[in-house]
Design an enzyme around this catalytic site. Structure first.
Site, short mmCIF file in Angstrom:
data_model
loop_
_atom_site.label_atom_id
_atom_site.label_comp_id
_atom_site.label_asym_id
_atom_site.label_seq_id
_atom_site.Cartn_x
_atom_site.Cartn_y
_atom_site.Cartn_z
N SER A 59 20.60 26.68 8.66
CA SER A 59 20.09 26.22 9.93
C SER A 59 19.17 25.01 9.84
O SER A 59 18.88 24.38 10.85
CB SER A 59 19.33 27.35 10.61
OG SER A 59 18.20 27.71 9.83
N LYS A 66 10.83 21.07 10.27
CA LYS A 66 11.85 21.83 11.02
C LYS A 66 11.18 22.34 12.29
O LYS A 66 10.03 22.82 12.25
CB LYS A 66 12.33 22.99 10.14
CG LYS A 66 13.44 23.83 10.76
CD LYS A 66 13.93 24.90 9.78
CE LYS A 66 15.10 25.70 10.31
NZ LYS A 66 15.60 26.69 9.36
N SER A 119 19.40 28.85 4.54
CA SER A 119 19.22 27.72 5.44
C SER A 119 18.53 26.49 4.88
O SER A 119 18.49 25.47 5.56
CB SER A 119 18.47 28.17 6.69
OG SER A 119 19.38 28.77 7.57
#
Ligand code: GLN
Length: 489
Positions: free
Chosen positions: A152, A77, A176
């Site tokens: 996210s 990420k 997330s």
């Protein structure tokens, strides 16, 4: 076909020299090349770095001292700092930021020989539930490209679901990892707060943020999580408790495992189809020997209001470091210092981030602190106690990961409350610092649904074992999304 194989199978093929890590890495790089324009799952891809790591992994493999992840292509990420490789946090503010060091998580995965393909897209500063808040464009869900992948960590989820990497890191402040895992039909685990170092993980809300693993199966997550976890002297909130060998404990018996079903999570408001799918999954766990127990989580409704005070409050202080002076975006030709601060922040933060900074600053301001932040901290304690009460009766807690399947792009952007309600089942887990996992449990039309399992502190092993055993009996996690990078090597 290499595309649907597990880490175990790929690792086996690598050790037996049926394939090299360089070949495997090239396969994924070309899949990214083919599908990323459509999905926007990756913000950056570093081919040279990936091939160099794969070449190194092949050397380690030929010496015979490989680990499970040696030579396996993964993604991070884009809020884990990577030395020499841009780390944007999905923001214009950090669009040109090249960190001078690696996050501990990145370093640990490098050490076991995993290959980093690139950095995955995310909501700006990890604020969001749909991945529509990224400066680099919205990510698309591989199951239905008109739908969001969740947020996210939507880039990581979409990349795994589309076969653009074997596994990926994610972070979870309020859901997330779990919510995008559910939307994209993969497995994701957010461990206990403190299990994974936060050093080099760009902060959103420090008392809630936790890194974790996203992959097709619980078994793959176990390999990733055990490599990522552990004490870090440079993170005072990391735990010095020994990391359990999760991947070796997946077959631990779940006979007699008591799984609590909170009345509040299965209330009349729950969508009928979601309820049906979850019940089927729970019955499968029951068939495997688990015992289902009705429980109460009386404070469940406090989760959203408490989280949406605490997270923005912490975000407002964490994000004060982006001032146009030290690093990050700086506006053109500032008239004076005040203009520099104001314009740099106004021009480089997106709408959702600005909104949260405002809410957080308000909640922390003198005169309001006790009414908002102080109250929220007290309520947070009640939520944590609620869970401890439940864990006196049960070993794990089950519920939905999200209220429904992935929704259409744009359908919730103008309604922040509807968007925040997406996190109704995930937020409390972070507020209490507990581990939580989401695994695929069926389809709502053509879109995946996740079952969430919540454990007590440091009970990752039990969570992964329950999910693994469910996955030995079901094939939801092996289904291929319509956008999937198939093909033989
Ligand atoms: N959707 C939640 C938020 O917007 C959680 C995000 C996260 O876990 N990073 O804050």
């Amino acid at each position: 076909m290499m595309d649907m194989q597990s880490i175990k199978q790929l690792s086996d093929a690598l050790s037996k020299k049926q394939i090299s890590s360089v070949e495997l890495t090239r396969h994924f790089l070309s899949s990214i090349e083919t599908h990323n324009d459509q999905l926007k799952a990756f913000i950056s891809v570093d081919e040279d770095r990936a091939i160099a790591q794969a070449t190194q992994a092949d050397k380690t493999l030929s010496k015979g001292n490989a680990r499970a992840l040696t030579g396996i292509p993964i993604a991070h990420k884009d809020l884990f700092c990577t030395e020499g490789l841009a780390t944007t946090c999905g923001s214009k503010m950090l669009a040109n930021f090249v960190p001078p060091y690696d996050a501990t998580v990145v370093q640990k995965l490098d050490e076991v020989g995993a290959v980093t393909l690139g950095k995955t897209n995310l909501d700006e500063f990890a604020m969001g539930s749909s991945n529509e808040n990224s400066y680099f464009g919205a990510v698309r869900n591989p199951w239905d490209t008109n739908c969001v992948p969740g947020g996210s960590s939507g880039g990581s989820a979409a990349a795994v679901a589309a076969g653009l990497c074997v596994a990926a890191t994610g972070t979870d402040t309020g859901g997330s990892i779990r919510q995008p895992a559910a939307f994209c039909g993969i497995t994701g685990i957010k461990p206990t707060y403190g299990r994974v170092s936060r050093l080099g993980m760009i902060a959103y809300a420090s008392s809630l943020d936790q890194g974790g693993a996203m992959a097709r199966s619980a078994e793959d997550c176990a390999f990733l999580l055990e490599a990522m976890s552990g004490f870090d002297a440079a993170d005072s909130t990391s735990s010095d408790r020994a990391v359990e060998p999760y991947s070796e404990q997946l077959n631990h018996d779940i006979k007699g495992l008591r799984i609590g079903l909170p009345r509040q999570y299965f209330s009349a408001d729950l969508d009928a189809k979601v309820r049906e799918l979850l019940h089927n999954a729970l019955h499968e766990l029951e068939r495997l020997g688990a015992v289902l127990v009705d429980i109460e989580l009386k404070q469940a409704e406090l989760a959203i209001p408490v989280y949406y005070i605490i997270a923005p409050a912490e975000a407002s202080t964490n994000l004060s470091r982006y001032d146009g002076v030290r690093y990050g975006y700086r506006c053109e030709a500032p008239a004076d210092l005040h203009d520099l601060y104001t314009r740099s922040r106004s021009e480089a933060f997106g709408e959702e981030v600005k909104k949260r900074i405002l809410v957080g600053t308000y909640a922390l301001s003198s005169g309001y602190y006790d009414a908002y932040y102080g109250q929220a901290q007290k309520a947070r304690r009640l939520i944590a106690e609620d869970f401890q009460q439940a864990f006196k009766q049960v070993d794990l807690i089950a519920g939905p990961t999200a209220p429904g399947p992935a929704f259409a792009l744009g359908s919730k952007t103008s309604d922040p409350v509807a968007m925040y309600l997406e996190d109704i089942y995930t937020l409390a887990v972070n507020l209490a610092g507990l581990p939580g996992l989401s695994m695929p449990a069926g389809f709502y039309d053509h879109r995946p649904i996740g079952l969430q399992l919540i454990g007590n502190h440091f009970d990752e092993s039990r969570l992964l074992a329950a999910a693994h055993q469910y996955q030995t009996q079901t094939d939801w996690h092996t289904r291929k999304a319509p956008v999937f990078a198939g093909g033989a090597l």
